[in-house]
Design a protein around this motif. Structure first.
Motif, PDB file in Angstrom:
ATOM      1  N   LEU A  31     -10.174  -2.447  -8.513  1.00  0.00           N
ATOM      2  CA  LEU A  31      -8.716  -2.411  -8.604  1.00  0.00           C
ATOM      3  C   LEU A  31      -8.173  -3.688  -9.245  1.00  0.00           C
ATOM      4  N   TYR A  32      -8.783  -4.832  -8.904  1.00  0.00           N
ATOM      5  CA  TYR A  32      -8.399  -6.113  -9.499  1.00  0.00           C
ATOM      6  C   TYR A  32      -8.625  -6.087 -11.007  1.00  0.00           C
ATOM      7  N   PHE A  33      -9.783  -5.613 -11.414  1.00  0.00           N
ATOM      8  CA  PHE A  33     -10.104  -5.519 -12.841  1.00  0.00           C
ATOM      9  C   PHE A  33      -9.090  -4.625 -13.558  1.00  0.00           C
ATOM     10  N   CYS A  34      -8.825  -3.460 -12.985  1.00  0.00           N
ATOM     11  CA  CYS A  34      -7.876  -2.519 -13.599  1.00  0.00           C
ATOM     12  C   CYS A  34      -6.483  -3.134 -13.697  1.00  0.00           C
ATOM     13  N   ALA A  35      -6.036  -3.776 -12.615  1.00  0.00           N
ATOM     14  CA  ALA A  35      -4.694  -4.372 -12.611  1.00  0.00           C
ATOM     15  C   ALA A  35      -4.578  -5.472 -13.661  1.00  0.00           C
ATOM     16  N   THR A  36      -5.595  -6.327 -13.757  1.00  0.00           N
ATOM     17  CA  THR A  36      -5.516  -7.404 -14.745  1.00  0.00           C
ATOM     18  C   THR A  36      -5.631  -6.867 -16.165  1.00  0.00           C
ATOM     19  N   GLN A  37      -6.318  -5.762 -16.354  1.00  0.00           N
ATOM     20  CA  GLN A  37      -6.369  -5.141 -17.678  1.00  0.00           C
ATOM     21  C   GLN A  37      -5.013  -4.559 -18.060  1.00  0.00           C
ATOM     22  N   LEU A  38      -4.226  -4.206 -17.052  1.00  0.00           N
ATOM     23  CA  LEU A  38      -2.862  -3.717 -17.279  1.00  0.00           C
ATOM     24  C   LEU A  38      -1.867  -4.881 -17.364  1.00  0.00           C
ATOM     25  N   ARG A  39      -2.397  -6.096 -17.472  1.00  0.00           N
ATOM     26  CA  ARG A  39      -1.622  -7.329 -17.649  1.00  0.00           C
ATOM     27  C   ARG A  39      -0.904  -7.813 -16.383  1.00  0.00           C
ATOM     28  N   VAL A  40      -1.375  -7.382 -15.216  1.00  0.00           N
ATOM     29  CA  VAL A  40      -0.861  -7.956 -13.974  1.00  0.00           C
ATOM     30  C   VAL A  40      -1.498  -9.339 -13.848  1.00  0.00           C
ATOM     31  N   GLU A  41      -0.700 -10.341 -13.557  1.00  0.00           N
ATOM     32  CA  GLU A  41      -1.196 -11.711 -13.431  1.00  0.00           C
ATOM     33  C   GLU A  41      -2.283 -11.746 -12.352  1.00  0.00           C
ATOM     34  N   PRO A  42      -3.406 -12.462 -12.575  1.00  0.00           N
ATOM     35  CA  PRO A  42      -4.540 -12.426 -11.641  1.00  0.00           C
ATOM     36  C   PRO A  42      -4.198 -12.722 -10.181  1.00  0.00           C
ATOM     37  N   LYS A  43      -3.388 -13.751  -9.907  1.00  0.00           N
ATOM     38  CA  LYS A  43      -3.082 -14.075  -8.511  1.00  0.00           C
ATOM     39  C   LYS A  43      -2.179 -13.023  -7.878  1.00  0.00           C
ATOM     40  N   VAL A  44      -1.317 -12.404  -8.650  1.00  0.00           N
ATOM     41  CA  VAL A  44      -0.481 -11.309  -8.134  1.00  0.00           C
ATOM     42  C   VAL A  44      -1.357 -10.098  -7.817  1.00  0.00           C
ATOM     43  N   ALA A  45      -2.275  -9.767  -8.721  1.00  0.00           N
ATOM     44  CA  ALA A  45      -3.190  -8.641  -8.489  1.00  0.00           C
ATOM     45  C   ALA A  45      -4.019  -8.870  -7.232  1.00  0.00           C
ATOM     46  N   MET A  46      -4.581 -10.080  -7.100  1.00  0.00           N
ATOM     47  CA  MET A  46      -5.391 -10.401  -5.923  1.00  0.00           C
ATOM     48  C   MET A  46      -4.555 -10.295  -4.654  1.00  0.00           C
ATOM     49  N   THR A  47      -3.317 -10.759  -4.697  1.00  0.00           N
ATOM     50  CA  THR A  47      -2.441 -10.721  -3.519  1.00  0.00           C
ATOM     51  C   THR A  47      -2.171  -9.290  -3.073  1.00  0.00           C
ATOM     52  N   LEU A  48      -1.796  -8.429  -3.995  1.00  0.00           N
ATOM     53  CA  LEU A  48      -1.485  -7.036  -3.646  1.00  0.00           C
ATOM     54  C   LEU A  48      -2.712  -6.313  -3.084  1.00  0.00           C
ATOM     55  N   ILE A  49      -3.844  -6.512  -3.717  1.00  0.00           N
ATOM     56  CA  ILE A  49      -5.076  -5.862  -3.258  1.00  0.00           C
ATOM     57  C   ILE A  49      -5.499  -6.420  -1.901  1.00  0.00           C
ATOM     58  N   TYR A  50      -5.313  -7.705  -1.697  1.00  0.00           N
ATOM     59  CA  TYR A  50      -5.676  -8.348  -0.432  1.00  0.00           C
ATOM     60  C   TYR A  50      -4.860  -7.773   0.723  1.00  0.00           C
ATOM     61  N   ILE A  51      -3.559  -7.600   0.516  1.00  0.00           N
ATOM     62  CA  ILE A  51      -2.689  -7.057   1.571  1.00  0.00           C
ATOM     63  C   ILE A  51      -3.125  -5.637   1.945  1.00  0.00           C
ATOM     64  N   PHE A  52      -3.364  -4.807   0.967  1.00  0.00           N
ATOM     65  CA  PHE A  52      -3.827  -3.446   1.216  1.00  0.00           C
ATOM     66  C   PHE A  52      -5.167  -3.462   1.963  1.00  0.00           C
ATOM     67  N   GLY A  53      -6.083  -4.304   1.514  1.00  0.00           N
ATOM     68  CA  GLY A  53      -7.415  -4.378   2.112  1.00  0.00           C
ATOM     69  C   GLY A  53      -7.409  -4.845   3.552  1.00  0.00           C
ATOM     70  N   VAL A  54      -6.523  -5.769   3.894  1.00  0.00           N
ATOM     71  CA  VAL A  54      -6.465  -6.300   5.257  1.00  0.00           C
ATOM     72  C   VAL A  54      -6.158  -5.198   6.262  1.00  0.00           C
ATOM     73  N   GLY A  55      -5.181  -4.375   5.970  1.00  0.00           N
ATOM     74  CA  GLY A  55      -4.805  -3.299   6.894  1.00  0.00           C
ATOM     75  C   GLY A  55      -5.918  -2.297   7.108  1.00  0.00           C
ATOM     76  N   LEU A  56      -6.482  -1.816   6.029  1.00  0.00           N
ATOM     77  CA  LEU A  56      -7.578  -0.846   6.124  1.00  0.00           C
ATOM     78  C   LEU A  56      -8.803  -1.469   6.764  1.00  0.00           C
ATOM     79  N   ASN A  57      -9.093  -2.678   6.399  1.00  0.00           N
ATOM     80  CA  ASN A  57     -10.283  -3.359   6.916  1.00  0.00           C
ATOM     81  C   ASN A  57     -10.195  -3.624   8.417  1.00  0.00           C
TER      82      ASN A  57
END
Length: 140
Positions: A31-57
């Protein structure tokens, strides 16, 4: 308590954590790779994915990895704190190695996954989802 029981109590959760971690981090990295390929800034992409992952995890780690049967509300605060520290660690690694040293964000994020995972397992195992039997054994 026999040595085999002690070993099983340490390694069984680690193996389950590693398997879950491989699955979750592979998905997160994809998801991080896909988001950054869509030009989402790396730290923003990591933040969004991290929040989603914390809840499920939390749900998967609590039940399947550590077999925790206590009050989930009491452990969720500690879990969020540990993951917040992991987030700060991950963000700092990206900031330092990418923004300051110019390294590839894809390489740094892949390395960060491993570093943060080790920190998270140790923190979750020994502080958040600690078994009562473990505390008695350590007191002897």
């Amino acid at each position: 308590m026999t040595i085999l029981v002690k070993i099983k109590r340490l390694y069984a959760p680690f193996i389950r954590y590693a398997l879950l971690g491989i699955l979750m981090n592979s998905l997160g990295y994809f998801l991080y790779f896909c988001a950054t390929q869509l030009r989402v800034e790396p730290k923003v992409a990591m933040t969004l994915i991290y929040i989603f992952g914390v809840g499920l995890n939390f749900v998967l780690t609590r039940k399947w990895v550590f077999g925790h049967k206590g009050n989930w509300g009491a452990t969720f605060g500690g879990y969020v704190l540990v993951y917040l520290l992991g987030y700060i660690m991950n963000y700092s690694l990206l900031w330092f190695f990418v923004d300051r040293l110019g390294w590839s964000h894809l390489f740094v994020q892949a390395l960060s996954v491993v570093i943060v995972a080790v920190f998270l397992f140790a923190s979750l195992r020994f502080f958040v989802f600690r078994h009562r039997d473990d505390a008695r054994v350590q007191q002897r």
